[in-house]
Design a protein around this motif. Structure first.
Motif, PDB file in Angstrom:
ATOM      1  N   VAL A  67      40.128  64.488  19.532  1.00 28.58           N
ATOM      2  CA  VAL A  67      40.283  64.320  20.976  1.00 28.58           C
ATOM      3  C   VAL A  67      41.563  63.534  21.264  1.00 28.58           C
ATOM      4  N   GLN A  68      41.893  62.567  20.411  1.00 28.14           N
ATOM      5  CA  GLN A  68      43.125  61.789  20.596  1.00 28.14           C
ATOM      6  C   GLN A  68      44.351  62.695  20.479  1.00 28.14           C
ATOM      7  N   ASP A  69      44.307  63.655  19.566  1.00 31.17           N
ATOM      8  CA  ASP A  69      45.408  64.619  19.458  1.00 31.17           C
ATOM      9  C   ASP A  69      45.534  65.423  20.747  1.00 31.17           C
ATOM     10  N   GLY A  70      44.408  65.853  21.297  1.00 26.83           N
ATOM     11  CA  GLY A  70      44.411  66.597  22.562  1.00 26.83           C
ATOM     12  C   GLY A  70      44.962  65.779  23.704  1.00 26.83           C
ATOM     13  N   GLU A  71      44.604  64.499  23.738  1.00 24.09           N
ATOM     14  CA  GLU A  71      45.120  63.613  24.781  1.00 24.09           C
ATOM     15  C   GLU A  71      46.623  63.404  24.631  1.00 24.09           C
ATOM     16  N   ALA A  72      47.083  63.272  23.378  1.00 21.90           N
ATOM     17  CA  ALA A  72      48.527  63.134  23.132  1.00 21.90           C
ATOM     18  C   ALA A  72      49.267  64.397  23.559  1.00 21.90           C
ATOM     19  N   LEU A  73      48.687  65.564  23.273  1.00 26.88           N
ATOM     20  CA  LEU A  73      49.299  66.824  23.682  1.00 26.88           C
ATOM     21  C   LEU A  73      49.325  66.944  25.203  1.00 26.88           C
ATOM     22  N   THR A  74      48.244  66.557  25.844  1.00 30.04           N
ATOM     23  CA  THR A  74      48.190  66.576  27.310  1.00 30.04           C
ATOM     24  C   THR A  74      49.261  65.672  27.904  1.00 30.04           C
ATOM     25  N   ALA A  75      49.408  64.469  27.365  1.00 28.54           N
ATOM     26  CA  ALA A  75      50.431  63.534  27.858  1.00 28.54           C
ATOM     27  C   ALA A  75      51.824  64.114  27.661  1.00 28.54           C
ATOM     28  N   PHE A  76      52.059  64.738  26.504  1.00 25.90           N
ATOM     29  CA  PHE A  76      53.366  65.330  26.219  1.00 25.90           C
ATOM     30  C   PHE A  76      53.679  66.459  27.194  1.00 25.90           C
ATOM     31  N   LEU A  77      52.742  67.382  27.371  1.00 30.82           N
ATOM     32  CA  LEU A  77      52.988  68.541  28.231  1.00 30.82           C
ATOM     33  C   LEU A  77      53.004  68.188  29.718  1.00 30.82           C
ATOM     34  N   SER A  78      52.461  67.034  30.068  1.00 31.90           N
ATOM     35  CA  SER A  78      52.461  66.592  31.469  1.00 31.90           C
ATOM     36  C   SER A  78      53.826  66.069  31.911  1.00 31.90           C
ATOM     37  N   GLN A  79      54.720  65.800  30.967  1.00 28.05           N
ATOM     38  CA  GLN A  79      56.053  65.286  31.293  1.00 28.05           C
ATOM     39  C   GLN A  79      56.868  66.353  32.024  1.00 28.05           C
ATOM     40  N   GLN A  80      57.711  65.902  32.930  1.00 28.82           N
ATOM     41  CA  GLN A  80      58.581  66.825  33.670  1.00 28.82           C
ATOM     42  C   GLN A  80      59.491  67.600  32.719  1.00 28.82           C
ATOM     43  N   ARG A  81      60.096  66.906  31.771  1.00 27.86           N
ATOM     44  CA  ARG A  81      60.924  67.529  30.741  1.00 27.86           C
ATOM     45  C   ARG A  81      60.415  67.017  29.395  1.00 27.86           C
ATOM     46  N   PRO A  82      59.467  67.726  28.804  1.00 18.79           N
ATOM     47  CA  PRO A  82      58.841  67.233  27.572  1.00 18.79           C
ATOM     48  C   PRO A  82      59.845  66.918  26.468  1.00 18.79           C
ATOM     49  N   ALA A  83      59.715  65.723  25.911  1.00 15.53           N
ATOM     50  CA  ALA A  83      60.555  65.282  24.798  1.00 15.53           C
ATOM     51  C   ALA A  83      59.681  64.486  23.836  1.00 15.53           C
ATOM     52  N   ASN A  84      60.034  64.506  22.573  1.00 14.22           N
ATOM     53  CA  ASN A  84      59.308  63.799  21.526  1.00 14.22           C
ATOM     54  C   ASN A  84      57.848  64.238  21.425  1.00 14.22           C
ATOM     55  N   PRO A  85      57.616  65.460  20.965  1.00  7.20           N
ATOM     56  CA  PRO A  85      56.233  65.943  20.829  1.00  7.20           C
ATOM     57  C   PRO A  85      55.474  65.150  19.770  1.00  7.20           C
TER      58      PRO A  85
END
Length: 125
Positions: A67-85
């Motif tokens: 679930v933590q991986d999913g939350e990290a992915l959600t935070a990453f993809l929520s960025q206006q210009r995703p950087a540092n996946p």
């Protein structure tokens, strides 16, 4: 239906009666729901319905992700210009970006990412 030049990356799945516009890239591990018309690039490891997508928690669970991986992915993809996946996602993200650049569609709009804010019970239950 795939129109013209379309890139469907590794592990991506299209349900029945999906129509994909030419020059669209469907990211690795993405899932496009039934009867969707896709005119924008679909983010990796997301489930998409027409012009919206969110993290595909089922896909993450099947890949053994937490679930933590999913939350990290959600935070990453929520960025206006995703950087540092997240480190575990970096290869799939690089493949998606590389394919968009190779197709000359780097500036093509992405399907809108929607943050579901799912609970662990919803994600894994």
């Amino acid at each position: 239906t795939l129109a013209g030049h379309v890139a469907i990356l590794a592990g991506a799945r299209l349900a029945m009666r999906v129509a994909v516009h030419q020059f669209v890239t469907v990211g690795p591990g993405a899932f496009v729901q039934m009867c969707s018309a896709v005119a924008r690039d679909v983010l990796p490891l997301c489930v998409s319905s027409c012009e919206r997508c969110s993290v595909d928690w089922t896909c993450l669970q099947r890949r053994g992700r937490s679930v933590q991986d999913g939350e990290a992915l959600t935070a990453f993809l929520s960025q206006q210009r995703p950087a540092n996946p997240p480190e575990w996602f970096a290869q799939e993200w690089a493949e998606f970006v590389r394919m968009r650049e190779a197709n000359g569609t780097r500036c093509r709009p992405l399907v809108a990412f929607v943050n579901d804010e799912m609970t662990e019970e919803q994600a894994c239950g």
